[in-house]
Design an enzyme around this catalytic site. Structure first.
Site, short mmCIF file in Angstrom:
data_model
loop_
_atom_site.label_atom_id
_atom_site.label_comp_id
_atom_site.label_asym_id
_atom_site.label_seq_id
_atom_site.Cartn_x
_atom_site.Cartn_y
_atom_site.Cartn_z
N CYS A 99 -45.54 -28.11 -21.13
CA CYS A 99 -44.95 -28.16 -19.80
C CYS A 99 -46.00 -28.78 -18.89
O CYS A 99 -46.99 -28.14 -18.57
CB CYS A 99 -44.56 -26.77 -19.30
SG CYS A 99 -43.88 -26.84 -17.62
N CYS A 102 -45.76 -26.92 -14.88
CA CYS A 102 -46.16 -25.56 -14.49
C CYS A 102 -46.60 -24.68 -15.66
O CYS A 102 -46.86 -23.51 -15.48
CB CYS A 102 -45.01 -24.88 -13.76
SG CYS A 102 -43.57 -24.62 -14.82
N SER A 103 -46.68 -25.20 -16.82
CA SER A 103 -47.05 -24.48 -18.05
C SER A 103 -46.08 -23.36 -18.39
O SER A 103 -46.47 -22.33 -18.91
CB SER A 103 -48.49 -23.97 -17.99
OG SER A 103 -48.66 -22.92 -17.08
N CYS A 104 -44.77 -23.56 -18.12
CA CYS A 104 -43.79 -22.56 -18.53
C CYS A 104 -43.80 -22.45 -20.05
O CYS A 104 -44.19 -23.38 -20.75
CB CYS A 104 -42.40 -22.88 -17.99
SG CYS A 104 -41.75 -24.47 -18.49
#
Length: 155
Positions: A99, A102-104
């Site tokens: 991601c 947002c690093s989901c």
């Protein structure tokens, strides 16, 4: 050495004791959260899905076609499972998921993300040079293997 002496465990126990002492949590609520993460969220639950896909071709087909619907019967709790896409690694194709925004991460299925997954350097490098990043992580793929990078914030 047991985990009870680790700094994180000591801090967690101290925080738990303070929250209970202040009346913000009860021991039963703490136990409920522990059960939640042991039984309903995390990598062991995701492993159940993978193991079933390995042994049940019909389920594997449903999982690849519409993972969100296929995993509904597992009643996952936790984030990022409301629109889940599953892709399969083969001898010819290896998939990497990132991601970039947002690093989901599907922590409801896989547990909490590893620290490196949230690192901006990983998030940008795996898109630009996936073979090199995977190699640095110990996964050396033949040049003939296509690497597909899936950006979960763009899909």
């Amino acid at each position: 050495m047991s985990n009870e002496h680790e700094p994180q465990a000591i801090r967690a126990e101290a925080l738990e004791a303070i929250l209970i002492e202040k009346g913000l949590l009860t021991p039963a609520q703490v136990d409920d959260v522990i059960v939640q993460y042991n039984e309903r969220v995390g990598p062991m639950r995701g492993a159940q899905v993978v193991a079933r896909a390995w042994t049940d071709e019909e389920f594997k087909g449903r999982l690849l076609a519409d993972a969100t619907s296929a995993i509904a019967e597992y009643e996952f709790d936790g984030g990022e499972t409301d629109k889940l896409v599953v892709v399969e690694n083969t001898d010819a194709v290896h998939n990497a998921v990132v991601c970039t925004l947002c690093s989901c991460y599907p922590w409801g299925v896989l547990g909490l993300p590893p620290r490196w997954y949230k690192d901006p350097a990983y998030r940008s490098r795996v898109v630009r040079e996936p073979r090199k990043v995977l190699g640095e992580m110990g996964l050396d793929l033949a040049d003939s293997v296509e690497i597909r990078v899936w950006d979960s914030s763009a899909e």
